[in-house]
Enzyme design. Structure first.
Site, PDB file in Angstrom:
ATOM      1  N   CYS A  70       0.806  -1.217   0.000  1.00 41.99           N
ATOM      2  CA  CYS A  70       0.000   0.000   0.000  1.00 41.99           C
ATOM      3  C   CYS A  70       0.839   1.267   0.000  1.00 41.99           C
ATOM      4  CB  CYS A  70      -0.977  -0.016   1.167  1.00 41.99           C
ATOM      5  SG  CYS A  70      -0.202  -0.138   2.769  1.00 41.99           S
ATOM      6  N   HIS A 119      -2.519   0.710   7.055  1.00 44.38           N
ATOM      7  CA  HIS A 119      -2.740   1.006   5.643  1.00 44.38           C
ATOM      8  C   HIS A 119      -2.263   2.417   5.344  1.00 44.38           C
ATOM      9  CE1 HIS A 119      -4.405   0.267   1.775  1.00 44.38           C
ATOM     10  NE2 HIS A 119      -5.383   1.183   1.882  1.00 44.38           N
ATOM     11  N   ASP A 134      -7.913   5.945  -2.698  1.00 44.56           N
ATOM     12  CA  ASP A 134      -7.068   4.835  -2.239  1.00 44.56           C
ATOM     13  C   ASP A 134      -6.615   4.035  -3.444  1.00 44.56           C
ATOM     14  OD1 ASP A 134      -5.765   2.808  -1.056  1.00 44.56           O
ATOM     15  OD2 ASP A 134      -7.441   2.122   0.188  1.00 44.56           O
TER      16      ASP A 134
END
Lengths: 670, 307
Positions: free
Chosen positions: A420, A464, A480
């Protein structure tokens, strides 16, 4: 030669066991040489016990103490602080073993042990810790018992069982005191442990940080929602906003974490800049119990506000705590899921910060970004263009290849494998290169629902990183990029987004988390979570306010008299329960009806002025009555005959006769 | 039965005046197949009692006077070489009888004492590798002088335990004494005592003892007594299971003599001093194991009814 008191074997064994139990959890905080010192003192003590070695001479003791103090000083560099003090206490606890000559010394060591047990709570207050300390306290109590037991007690387990019974018996009283005793503030400020590794998300982000963090199964925080739990795509727990980029590492903006103007504390008036927030709809309220992080920042869903006094609000719309979170921290949050942040315009300095890219890094990306932005025409279209590029042939993986100096370039155009933080970082760089203000946000995403108690557990594995972009008229929007590559990560967690081989890497054989596929173990895991949660809610969180609330509902009003009465009564109830238990266990078999009648007969005799002796059989009694109280003789001899036959003789069924005879007592006045 | 017991007691009473209780205890002891130890000063009628008992029960009777220079062979017997038959002939000692009166047993050495005590326990004698059974029934009525007198070897507890009862005779009361002084020497009248029961009748009586009922209630009381001896501070040691069995058996025999088919607490109380007295010792007393006073305290303190 002064006769030397020999510590009972039982006591010494349990003292050593208790010491081991006490020191073990402290070991990670203690210098390594303590192990060595421990070993020496234990061996020496055992040898003294066996009569093989003498007690250390005074100068030897002085040397040892000096050595230990110097060792502690060199380890910690200072004396005032929790860790050096605990270290000193434990060293004293160890060395005192060599000094035990009298019974009194053993008592001192045992009491010192109780003190060491209490220090454990400075570092951890979980349910498990408490149970463990209960165990060590039982071991210490056994040692105390052992000192007072005679030589004949040679079975360590028997003493332990006795001590366990004692502790178990004291538990109800402990509970009553816990509930009722007034919570006085601490008499002195207990210093907080200092040298502790921060856990969870850190204040900077570089490639590879998160793939390490997600291997941790520990709980980051727990959330209880007052209403329904929102679906996973909304569960973005914002922790930090990272705006500064040096080409590789993302950090918080330079204006500082705690400059007075950037945090608006809850007890201060609202700052001007807070009006840049627009919210619609009803807020979502929830409670967060954050595990210690040693950091200031708190996690919440955007856009959060809290009425908690200890909580402040930062310029980048996050919640922070006044003090670093070094013990479990509970706070209440209201979040508006529909919001617009700084929709009007960004100030010049804000714009400059959110658009900044270091010179000379990632030239290819910058070039490509400008090209695509020109092709796309609008910021929205450009964002879609970049996300579409991510969906094409990128892989979401725990083990991305190493990146060079131009980390974003390498990632975007060559390796195309990342976690991520790679996606978030690359996306923000692409945005900034095209002139769209953007920043990285780190925190947690998702969370596992505990169906037993309906709370959400967010783990370190849920850590995250994503990004926010600013569009004119819309404000900061969450984008995202990971969702574009691995939608499963957002919807159902990390495990489902990784390839099976990689998901296995996450499995920790020592964590119940790894056995979710076994229904039974998963049930146990959920139940343990609930236990820990309840422990926090009901025990750790039981403060003065909750106490007065509970006492109010129990007693009507909290007055000293009533509290004292409640203390007395609860103490009495506990004692009465113990007494009842003893009485019940010692109760004899019910009396035979004949014996009952005979007793009644004896009472009647007594009321007529004739007292029997305990060791007197019926016949002897009758004989004595005959000589002392001839007027009663007829009645007594009949009863005694009948009773004797009934109780000792062979003829049964004489009970009725006996009853009749006993009833036919002559009147008292003759 | 009462009749018979009364007659026996009455018969012996003609030679041993005013000692009914002791005579009944002695009879109960024999009915329970136990050995009897009579402890008293010299001249109190110990020998008379023993001989009268043997006579009245129609049993063969031998008497051994124990002295300090006695050897086991003087009691058990010995083998002598017989020139005519060219072999050894066994000459049985006085122990081969039905009632043996071991007079002043504590005047002899422990070696000789134990020779007799072994015979008491096993009811047989092993000499020179050959085991010879003793006649049935076999009773030892031993007398001993108080251990405080000079020239005594006190019997150790383990050997005292072999005796079912230990009784004391005590001085006669003044009426009995006067009768004694006025009459002829009782010793001379011993021969006048005729057997009242045959051997078979005696065995039947002994068997009857076992049929006397001891109810649960009574056993409870018995156990309370025994527990008291085992837990109370004043007892240096408690009653052994052998002791408790002896107490029950004697109480049964006592009930039989009293003409009852069941045991009552008074039976236990009547035999307890004789049965328990020599088996317990006061924790504060380091001398003679003479716990009769202790047993009285025991009986007074233990509730007949159960608390």
């Amino acid at each position: 030669m002064i006769p030397v008191f020999q510590i009972p074997r039982n006591s010494l064994v349990w003292l050593l066991v208790a010491q081991t139990l006490l020191i073990l959890p402290h070991l990670p905080r203690l210098p390594v040489w303590i192990l060595f010192a421990w070993f020496i003192t234990v061996v020496w003590r055992v040898q003294i016990f066996r009569g093989l070695w003498p007690f250390p001479r005074p100068w030897v003791k002085v040397m040892i103490v000096l050595l230990c103090v110097m060792g502690l000083l060199s380890e910690y560099g200072r004396f005032f602080g929790i860790e050096p003090m605990v270290g000193l206490l434990i060293t004293a606890f160890l060395l005192k073993l060599l000094e035990m000559r009298q019974k009194r010394d053993v008592l001192i060591v045992a009491f010192l042990g109780f003190f060491v047990a209490a220090t454990q709570f400075l570092f951890s207050q979980t349910l498990l810790t408490t149970l463990y300390i209960l165990l060590t306290v039982t071991a210490l109590t056994t040692a105390l018992l052992g000192v007072h037991q005679s030589e004949g007690h040679r079975y360590p387990w028997r003493s332990f069982k006795l001590a366990g019974t004692l502790i178990a018996q004291s538990l109800p009283l402990m509970l009553a005191l816990f509930i009722i005793m007034p919570r006085l503030g601490s008499l002195w400020a207990v210093p907080q442990p200092e040298q502790r590794a921060a856990t969870g998300v850190s204040d900077s982000m570089a490639p590879g940080d998160f793939s390490r963090l997600v291997q941790d199964k520990a709980t980051a925080f727990r959330v209880t929602f007052d209403g329904d739990i929102p679906p996973p795509p909304f569960l973005y727990w914002r922790g930090l906003v990272l705006s500064d980029f040096d080409g590789r590492r993302w950090q918080q903006a330079r204006f500082g974490r705690f400059r007075g103007d950037s945090v608006n504390w809850n007890n201060e008036p609202l700052e001007q800049w807070r009006s840049t927030v627009e919210t619609t709809g009803e807020p979502l309220s929830y409670q967060v119990i954050l595990e210690p992080t040693q950091q200031h920042w708190l996690y919440a869903l955007p856009l959060a506000s809290s009425s908690d006094e200890r909580v402040g609000f930062t310029r980048d719309y996050r919640l922070v705590s006044r003090l670093p979170v070094n013990s479990r921290y509970q706070y209440q949050v209201d979040s508006h899921l529909n919001y617009r942040l700084q929709a009007q315009a960004l100030s010049g300095s804000d714009l400059g910060r959110e658009l900044y890219l270091p010179d000379g890094f990632n030239p290819r990306s910058v070039q490509q970004a400008r090209q695509w932005f020109a092709q796309a025409g609008s910021p929205r279209a450009y964002i879609d263009r970049v996300l579409a590029y991510f969906t094409r042939d990128f892989t979401y993986t725990l083990e991305p290849p190493l990146l060079g100096q131009h980390s974003v370039d390498d990632f975007l155009w060559q390796t195309k494998r990342g976690f991520c933080e790679h996606f978030a970082s690359a996306f923000v760089v692409m945005m900034r290169a095209a002139g769209i203000p953007a920043r990285v946000v780190v925190g947690y995403q998702g969370g596992a629902l505990n169906p037993l108690k309906n709370f959400l557990v967010v783990r370190q594995a849920d850590a995250h990183a994503w990004s926010e972009v600013w569009l004119e008229g819309e404000g900061w929007l969450r984008v995202d990029p990971t969702a574009a590559v691995a939608p499963g990560r957002i919807e159902s967690g990390l495990d489902s987004a990784l390839s099976p081989a990689e998901a296995e890497l996450l499995d920790d054989p020592f964590s119940l988390e790894s056995y979710r596929s076994f229904a039974l173990l998963d049930g146990i895991r959920l139940r343990l979570e609930v236990l820990e949660y309840d422990w926090h809610q009901w025990v750790m969180n039981y403060d003065q306010q909750k106490q007065s609330g509970l006492l109010n509902s129990l007693l009507g009003a909290v007055t000293p008299g009533r509290v004292a009465a409640a203390l007395l009564i609860s103490g009495f109830v506990v004692l009465a329960a113990v007494g009842a238990m003893l009485a019940l266990s010692g109760r004899r078999a019910p009396l035979d009806p004949g014996d009952k009648l005979y007793r009644r007969f004896l009472r009647r005799l007594k009321s007529r002025g004739f007292q029997h002796h305990p060791g007197e059989g019926p016949r002897t009694l009758a004989k004595r009555v005959k000589s002392e109280r001839p007027e009663l003789n007829a009645w007594v001899s009949q009863v005694v005959n009948s009773y004797e036959r009934y109780r000792y003789g062979e003829e049964g069924g004489q009970l009725e006769l006996l009853r009749r005879l006993v009833r036919e007592a002559p009147s008292r006045r003759i | 039965m009462q009749n018979l017991a009364d007659r026996i007691v009455g018969q012996i009473g003609t030679v041993l005046l005013g000692k009914e209780q002791a005579v009944k205890l002695a009879l109960a002891c024999l009915l329970s197949r136990g050995h009897l130890l009579i402890e008293d000063l010299p001249g109190m009628g110990k020998t008379t009692l023993a001989q009268a008992l043997a006579n009245v029960l129609g049993l063969s009777y031998r008497r051994v006077q124990f002295t300090s220079d006695m050897l086991p062979a003087d009691i058990l017997g010995f083998s002598v070489f017989d020139r005519e038959s060219n072999g050894f002939n066994f000459h049985p000692g006085p122990v081969f009888t039905q009632v043996l009166l071991a007079d002043e047993i504590n005047r002899t050495t422990p070696k000789t004492q134990s020779a007799l005590l072994e015979a008491m326990e096993e009811r047989q004698v092993t000499l020179e590798g050959e085991t010879r059974p003793l006649p049935e029934p076999f009773f030892v009525i031993a007398t001993q002088n108080p251990t405080t007198q000079s020239g005594t070897f006190p019997l150790p507890e383990s050997q005292l335990d072999r005796f079912l009862m230990r009784i004391e005779l005590g001085y006669p009361d003044s009426r009995a004494e006067r009768a004694l002084l006025m009459g002829i020497n009782p010793r001379e009248r011993l021969d006048d005592i005729q057997p009242l029961v045959s051997y078979d009748e005696f065995v039947v009586l002994q068997k009857q003892v076992d049929t006397i009922k001891a109810s649960d209630s009574l056993l409870d009381y018995l156990q309370r007594l025994i527990n008291y001896t085992r837990t109370a501070q004043e007892f240096s040691c408690g009653l052994s299971p052998r002791g408790s069995l002896a107490l029950l058996r004697s109480a049964r025999a006592w009930a039989l003599i009293e003409g009852r088919q069941y045991v009552i607490p008074e039976d236990v109380q009547a035999v307890a001093p004789a049965v328990i007295g020599h088996r317990v010792r006061d924790a504060g007393d380091f001398g003679d194991p003479g716990g009769v006073a202790l047993v009285e305290r025991l009986i007074n303190n233990v509730d007949v009814m159960g608390a």
